[in-house]
Each structure stands twice: as structure tokens, then as C-alpha cells.
Design an enzyme around this catalytic site. Structure first.
Site, mmCIF file in Angstrom:
data_model
loop_
_atom_site.group_PDB
_atom_site.id
_atom_site.type_symbol
_atom_site.label_atom_id
_atom_site.label_comp_id
_atom_site.label_asym_id
_atom_site.label_seq_id
_atom_site.Cartn_x
_atom_site.Cartn_y
_atom_site.Cartn_z
ATOM 1 C CE LYS A 89 -38.876 7.606 -42.261
ATOM 2 N NZ LYS A 89 -38.181 6.869 -41.158
ATOM 3 C CB THR B 108 -35.393 6.437 -38.517
ATOM 4 O OG1 THR B 108 -34.358 5.460 -38.318
ATOM 5 C CG2 THR B 108 -34.766 7.803 -38.751
ATOM 6 C CE LYS C 249 -30.847 5.537 -39.174
ATOM 7 N NZ LYS C 249 -32.055 4.723 -39.147
#
Length: 293
Positions: free
Chosen positions: A243, A98, A174
Site C-alpha cells: 500500500k 497513512t 510520510k
């Protein structure tokens, strides 16, 4: 198996290691590299070890990359020991990290002089499901490139919808997934902190509310960890959501889409990292939010 592939695997973290193992168990020939020698030992002997990422990638049909950040992806491909130069036009690069749409789009463009076969396939489902080959994989790329990695996706995932024909579409899906997950974890922590502050039994609160309209996967899963209070047994580190919520707000900014709830959740995770909780389980947001001066 007739469709067995020779796979170079880069990255054996919390998700990467079980994914590599289930892929090897399905009959694929996996040679892996990780910066941590212990990670390589933990997947032996099913997964062979390489001394460098280039060694892992050389001669592979497919190179799977499972690292944490866009910067790490760039380093794997184009850094001092980057693998780009050992790839052939026949190599398919399968990025399952990701890292956001910008990172994979940039990587695919730079890689085009070595190979144009690039599949963008971030995963969701957590460590336990990674170990049973029961992940959701959101796949972006050309039909021809995706067809070359079907047998790998079969091993790792119970479902792997093709969500777009462009490299980057998997990452876009995502990002939406992580917006929901990140907001739901923060909301679960805030709700149980409020319950405790009002003198309620949080275990009962968790049990009762999971039977009603407030139930969500994250309230059920992370809420159970919040009730248990063991934040050192890390199934998903808080730093991951620092993140990932950054990727959400970056992607939203690029299309001028307001995401006020995601932005608020991002601040919760940033506070947690600033307070030294980044390596704790992400359910520690409950502990952080219930603190009193």
C-alpha cells in the site's frame, strides 16, 4: 487533567490499539469503534466501546481516525454508516492513518460543510513505540486546529513537528518517510540474501555491518528479524508496504518526479503479495529473495 478531551476513536489495528491506550492513560476519555469485536475487548476497560463508528464520534471533541487505506477513510467519513453527519462545527477530525495526500485533501474538502477542523497527522515508529507514546507524528493543518489536539499528540508522540499549514503536508512527509523505509527494507533483504548465497554467516554479517557505514534503522531492526527467520510474528505486515509504496509512486507521478529505487522496491512487495506472503512480517522479503528454483 485540565485539558482532558472527549475522543471518538475509529480503528484499533496494530498501531491504533496501543495509541488509543496511551491516550486513555494520559487521562483522555476515549470511546472507540472497530470492526473486530476482539480489538475492542483488548483495550477495555481503559477505552470504552461503541457499537458503531457514529456512536463513537457523536459528541466528541476530537475524532481520531486510524484506518489502513484511503478507501477506508472515505467509508468512515461518508459511507453508509459514515460519521460526517454526526459531527458538529466544533469537532476536530484528526487523521493519523497513512493514506496519501490526495485522500486527506479530498476528505477535508468534502467534510467542510460539517466541520472545517481537520488535522493531517500520520505516524511513524512502529508498534513498540506506539505502546510507549514515543511515536513521530508529522502534522499538517492550521495552527488553530493543531492547537486543539496538542494534548493528544503529547500522549502519543515524543515529537510531532508541524511540517506544513496545509492538510496533506503531513501525508507528503510520510510519503518521503515511507520511500526511505520501503527501500531500506528491500535493500536489507537483498543484501542478506546475497550474503547467504555467497556462503557467509548472515548473523555475523548483520552484526558486523551494523557497526559500519551501511547501518540503518531498517537494516538493524528488520535485518534481525531476517536472521531470526520468524516471519509469522508480524510486527509490520508486507501488505502495508504494498500500500505505502503505491502511495509513494502515486505521489511521485503527480509531480513528475522519477523514483526508480522506490519503484523497484514496490515490485518486490507486489511479488511478495502475489506469492501469498502479504500477511507475513515485511522482513519476509529476505526469504523471498533468497529462493532458488
Amino acid at each position: 487533567m485540565s485539558d482532558s478531551l472527549k475522543v471518538g476513536w475509529i480503528g484499533l489495528g496494530a498501531m491504533g490499539a496501543p495509541m488509543a491506550l496511551v491516550t486513555a492513560q494520559a487521562g483522555h476519555e476515549i470511546t472507540a469503534f472497530d470492526m473486530d469485536p476482539a480489538a475492542l475487548e483488548n483495550v477495555a476497560p481503559l477505552v470504552a466501546s461503541a457499537s458503531t463508528s457514529r456512536d463513537a464520534a457523536t459528541g466528541a471533541d476530537v475524532v481520531v481516525i486510524m484506518v489502513a487505506t484511503g478507501a477506508q477513510l472515505e467509508a468512515v467519513l461518508f459511507g453508509e454508516d459514515g460519521i460526517a453527519e454526526v459531527l458538529s462545527p466544533e469537532t476536530t477530525v484528526l487523521v493519523m492513518s497513512t493514506v496519501g495526500p490526495a485522500a486527506v485533501e479530498s476528505s477535508a474538502a468534502r467534510l467542510a460543510s460539517y466541520t472545517t477542523r481537520f488535522v493531517d497527522a500520520p505516524v511513524s515508529g512502529g508498534v513498540a513505540r506506539a505502546g510507549t507514546g514515543d511515536l513521530l507524528v508529522m502534522v499538517g493543518g492550521s495552527a488553530e486546529d493543531i492547537s486543539r489536539v496538542h494534548s493528544l499528540l503529547d500522549a502519543m508522540a515524543s515529537t510531532y513537528p508541524v511540517v506544513g499549514s496545509r492538510v496533506g503536508d503531513g501525508q507528503r512527509f510520510k510519503v518521503v518517510n515511507q520511500l526511505l523505509c520501503g527501500v531500506h527494507i528491500a535493500a536489507a533483504g537483498e543484501a542478506l540474501a546475497l550474503a547467504e548465497s555467497m556462503g557467509l554467516d548472515i548473523a555475523q554479517c548483520h552484526e558486523v555491518l551494523n557497526a559500519g557505514a551501511a547501518q540503518s534503522f531498517m537494516f538493524n531492526d528488520r535485518g534481525a528479524r531476517m536472521v531470526e527467520g520468524n516471519f509469522d510474528e508480524v510486527k509490520s505486515a508486507l501488505n502495508i508496504f504494498v500500500k505505502d509504496m503505491g502511495l509513494v509512486t502515486d505521489a511521485a507521478r503527480a509531480v513528475e518526479q522519477p523514483v526508480p529505487l522506490a519503484s523497484a522496491a514496490e515490485q518486490v512487495y507486489l511479488r511478495g503479495r502475489r506469492e501469498g506472503l502479504g500477511r507475513k512480517d515485511d522482513s519476509v522479503v529476505f526469504e523471498m529473495l533468497k529462493k532458488r528454483a
